[in-house]
Write a protein that holds these residues in place. Structure first.
Motif, mmCIF file in Angstrom:
data_model
loop_
_atom_site.group_PDB
_atom_site.id
_atom_site.type_symbol
_atom_site.label_atom_id
_atom_site.label_comp_id
_atom_site.label_asym_id
_atom_site.label_seq_id
_atom_site.Cartn_x
_atom_site.Cartn_y
_atom_site.Cartn_z
ATOM 1 N N TYR A 8 -6.292 -0.118 0.526
ATOM 2 C CA TYR A 8 -6.498 0.807 -0.589
ATOM 3 C C TYR A 8 -7.388 0.163 -1.646
ATOM 4 O O TYR A 8 -7.139 -0.973 -2.048
ATOM 5 C CB TYR A 8 -5.159 1.194 -1.229
ATOM 6 C CG TYR A 8 -4.224 1.859 -0.259
ATOM 7 C CD1 TYR A 8 -4.291 3.233 -0.041
ATOM 8 C CD2 TYR A 8 -3.306 1.119 0.460
ATOM 9 C CE1 TYR A 8 -3.444 3.847 0.865
ATOM 10 C CE2 TYR A 8 -2.452 1.723 1.366
ATOM 11 C CZ TYR A 8 -2.529 3.085 1.562
ATOM 12 O OH TYR A 8 -1.695 3.692 2.463
ATOM 13 N N TYR A 35 -5.509 5.200 -5.928
ATOM 14 C CA TYR A 35 -5.616 4.496 -4.657
ATOM 15 C C TYR A 35 -6.463 5.317 -3.691
ATOM 16 O O TYR A 35 -6.176 6.475 -3.445
ATOM 17 C CB TYR A 35 -4.236 4.269 -4.046
ATOM 18 C CG TYR A 35 -3.359 3.356 -4.864
ATOM 19 C CD1 TYR A 35 -3.421 1.986 -4.684
ATOM 20 C CD2 TYR A 35 -2.486 3.858 -5.810
ATOM 21 C CE1 TYR A 35 -2.624 1.131 -5.431
ATOM 22 C CE2 TYR A 35 -1.682 3.024 -6.563
ATOM 23 C CZ TYR A 35 -1.754 1.660 -6.367
ATOM 24 O OH TYR A 35 -0.977 0.823 -7.111
ATOM 25 N N THR A 36 -7.512 4.691 -3.139
ATOM 26 C CA THR A 36 -8.371 5.329 -2.149
ATOM 27 C C THR A 36 -8.210 4.575 -0.834
ATOM 28 O O THR A 36 -8.550 3.393 -0.747
ATOM 29 C CB THR A 36 -9.840 5.295 -2.600
ATOM 30 O OG1 THR A 36 -9.941 5.857 -3.906
ATOM 31 C CG2 THR A 36 -10.725 6.065 -1.642
ATOM 32 N N LYS A 71 -17.579 2.205 -2.978
ATOM 33 C CA LYS A 71 -16.566 1.809 -3.953
ATOM 34 C C LYS A 71 -16.169 0.344 -3.844
ATOM 35 O O LYS A 71 -15.490 -0.180 -4.713
ATOM 36 C CB LYS A 71 -15.315 2.677 -3.793
ATOM 37 C CG LYS A 71 -15.532 4.102 -4.224
ATOM 38 C CD LYS A 71 -14.238 4.865 -4.200
ATOM 39 C CE LYS A 71 -14.443 6.257 -4.742
ATOM 40 N NZ LYS A 71 -13.189 6.988 -4.875
#
Length: 105
Positions: A8, A35-36, A71
Motif C-alpha cells: 500500500y 492507502y492505495t 505515486k
C-alpha cells in the motif's frame, strides 16, 4: 514477472472537515491516511548490495519490484506486512520499477 504481494502506498492528506477547535476558536484539521493498493515483490536488501548492484551509497533494508507507478516517489511511504517503509531510491525501466526502501522504526 510474478507480483504476488499486496503493498500500500501511504499518503496523508489534510481532512476537509475540522476535528475540533483550538484554544483560540480556530478550526483544527487532521491528516487522514489514504492507502492505495498495488502488487509487487519484496526481498531483503542491504547497503552493500545497493553499492555493488547499482553503484548507490544509500541506507536501505529491502528492495521492491513492481510495475511503474507515478505515486511511487522518493520519500514516499509504503506499508507492507504492517510495517512502514520509506522509499530511498526508485529506478524505473520499460516494464518494471526497482525500488530501494528502508524500514521506518
Amino acid at each position: 514477472m510474478r507480483l504476488t504481494k499486496t503493498l500500500y502506498i501511504l499518503e496523508k492528506i489534510l481532512s476537509t472537515t475540522p476535528r475540533g477547535t483550538d484554544e483560540y476558536g480556530r478550526a483544527e484539521y487532521e491528516n487522514v491516511p489514504i492507502y492505495t493498493a498495488f502488487q509487487g515483490e519484496v526481498e531483503p536488501f542491504s547497503n552493500r548490495l545497493a553499492e555493488t548492484n547499482y553503484g548507490l551509497f544509500v541506507d536501505c533494508t529491502n528492495r521492491l519490484f513492481c510495475e511503474p507507478n507515478a505515486k511511487i516517489k522518493v520519500k514516499s511511504l509504503i506499508e507492507y506486512n504492517g510495517q512502514e517503509f520509506e522509499i530511498i531510491e526508485c529506478m524505473e525501466y520499460d516494464n518494471h520499477s526497482e525500488v530501494l526502501m528502508k524500514k521506518v522504526t
